[in-house]
Design a protein around this motif. Structure first.
Motif, mmCIF file in Angstrom:
data_model
loop_
_atom_site.group_PDB
_atom_site.id
_atom_site.type_symbol
_atom_site.label_atom_id
_atom_site.label_comp_id
_atom_site.label_asym_id
_atom_site.label_seq_id
_atom_site.Cartn_x
_atom_site.Cartn_y
_atom_site.Cartn_z
ATOM 1 N N UNK A 113 0.834 -1.204 0.000
ATOM 2 C CA UNK A 113 0.000 0.000 0.000
ATOM 3 C C UNK A 113 0.872 1.258 0.000
ATOM 4 N N UNK A 114 1.642 1.493 -1.052
ATOM 5 C CA UNK A 114 2.498 2.682 -1.071
ATOM 6 C C UNK A 114 1.662 3.955 -1.032
ATOM 7 N N UNK A 115 2.180 4.957 -0.331
ATOM 8 C CA UNK A 115 1.499 6.257 -0.207
ATOM 9 C C UNK A 115 0.169 6.171 0.528
ATOM 10 N N UNK A 116 -0.034 5.111 1.293
ATOM 11 C CA UNK A 116 -1.242 4.965 2.103
ATOM 12 C C UNK A 116 -0.856 5.011 3.578
ATOM 13 N N UNK A 117 -1.822 5.368 4.429
ATOM 14 C CA UNK A 117 -1.601 5.426 5.866
ATOM 15 C C UNK A 117 -2.045 4.115 6.523
ATOM 16 N N UNK A 118 -1.260 3.701 7.520
ATOM 17 C CA UNK A 118 -1.552 2.488 8.271
ATOM 18 C C UNK A 118 -1.646 2.859 9.749
ATOM 19 N N UNK A 119 -2.685 2.407 10.419
ATOM 20 C CA UNK A 119 -2.876 2.723 11.829
ATOM 21 C C UNK A 119 -2.482 1.574 12.738
ATOM 22 N N UNK A 120 -1.842 1.918 13.851
ATOM 23 C CA UNK A 120 -1.580 0.944 14.918
ATOM 24 C C UNK A 120 -2.253 1.498 16.164
ATOM 25 N N UNK A 121 -3.275 0.810 16.655
ATOM 26 C CA UNK A 121 -4.130 1.316 17.722
ATOM 27 C C UNK A 121 -3.826 0.622 19.043
ATOM 28 N N UNK A 122 -4.100 1.335 20.126
ATOM 29 C CA UNK A 122 -4.022 0.767 21.477
ATOM 30 C C UNK A 122 -5.118 1.393 22.320
ATOM 31 N N UNK A 123 -5.552 0.671 23.356
ATOM 32 C CA UNK A 123 -6.647 1.155 24.189
ATOM 33 C C UNK A 123 -6.193 2.213 25.191
ATOM 34 N N UNK A 124 -4.918 2.182 25.585
ATOM 35 C CA UNK A 124 -4.446 3.062 26.652
ATOM 36 C C UNK A 124 -3.284 3.920 26.169
ATOM 37 N N UNK A 125 -3.186 5.123 26.746
ATOM 38 C CA UNK A 125 -2.091 6.022 26.365
ATOM 39 C C UNK A 125 -0.733 5.429 26.738
ATOM 40 N N UNK A 126 -0.652 4.767 27.873
ATOM 41 C CA UNK A 126 0.635 4.182 28.250
ATOM 42 C C UNK A 126 1.047 3.068 27.282
ATOM 43 N N UNK A 156 4.724 10.612 7.668
ATOM 44 C CA UNK A 156 4.936 9.243 8.127
ATOM 45 C C UNK A 156 3.793 8.338 7.667
ATOM 46 N N UNK A 157 4.103 7.081 7.379
ATOM 47 C CA UNK A 157 3.088 6.136 6.899
ATOM 48 C C UNK A 157 2.367 5.418 8.035
ATOM 49 N N UNK A 158 3.073 5.188 9.154
ATOM 50 C CA UNK A 158 2.507 4.413 10.271
ATOM 51 C C UNK A 158 2.098 5.373 11.374
ATOM 52 N N UNK A 159 0.852 5.302 11.807
ATOM 53 C CA UNK A 159 0.331 6.231 12.802
ATOM 54 C C UNK A 159 -0.073 5.479 14.063
#
Length: 213
Positions: A113-126, A156-159
């Motif tokens: 997925x070039x030029x696309x954004x990828x999300x890495x999620x977590x439930x907590x700020x820590x 950046x690509x990974x958020x």
């Protein structure tokens, strides 16, 4: 809220309000303005952004709606253009293994997925802080944008994003790290997860260790 919308509507006689009760985390009553302020409703009956495999996961979470059609039934995602959608639940022995699996998937997706954004999620700020530290030790560090990283998100690509902050965002792919943290999550866990799993367009990956809901 309906009261806030009533004030905004007093500024013009041409106002469009868009909303989705299933995406509401905080149970605001803004969509009730349709009846209270005599607005003309136009219900959208199709969606094109979310792939069918992801839509099925969201439907299984089953946030109570108004009895309308499911996301799976109204999906018009074009796999010939965007690629086949996928949704995978990964169980690992520990969080180290979870992270290693995410990195392995990201390496493939950054090419796919070039030029696309990828999300890495977590439930907590820590947990986001933990992810920042983990990524800092990899060769992907220059591709990562997070709350503690002072760069433009467009560079950046990974958020790295909290599940709360993911509302309203969209990504080509999403990875949910440490889903076991949702087991005893105190605040509208089901709605939060529904919001999170409907952020990716093509690929959804959820990782957990131990017991989860």
């Amino acid at each position: 809220t309906t009261d806030e919308l009533a004030v905004l509507l007093s500024l013009s006689n041409r106002v469009c309000i868009a909303g989705d009760k299933d995406q509401g985390i905080y149970f605001k009553d803004g969509l009730d303005a349709r009846e209270q302020l005599s607005l003309e409703p136009h219900a959208l009956t199709s969606h094109y952004r979310i792939g069918p495999q992801i839509a099925r996961v969201a439907d299984k979470i089953g946030v109570p709606g108004d009895g309308g059609p499911s996301l799976g039934e109204t999906c018009n995602y074009d796999s010939s253009v965007h690629g086949e959608s996928s949704a995978v639940l990964h169980e690992h022995g520990n969080r180290d293994a979870q992270f290693d699996a995410i990195v392995a998937e990201l390496r493939v997706q950054l090419d796919a997925f070039p030029d696309e954004k990828i999300g890495v999620f977590a439930a907590k700020r820590e947990t986001l802080d933990e992810l920042e530290r983990r990524f800092a030790r990899t060769d992907l560090c220059d591709e990562v944008h997070g709350p503690g990283i002072a760069t433009s998100p467009h560079e950046r690509a990974i958020h790295l994003v909290s599940i709360h902050a993911s509302k309203g965002l969209e990504f080509r792919a999403v990875h949910i790290f440490g889903a076991e943290e949702l087991l005893n999550y105190p605040f509208r866990r089901r709605r939060l997860l529904y919001t999170a799993v409907t952020r990716p367009k093509t690929a959804l990956r959820i990782y957990y260790s131990g017991e989860t809901s």
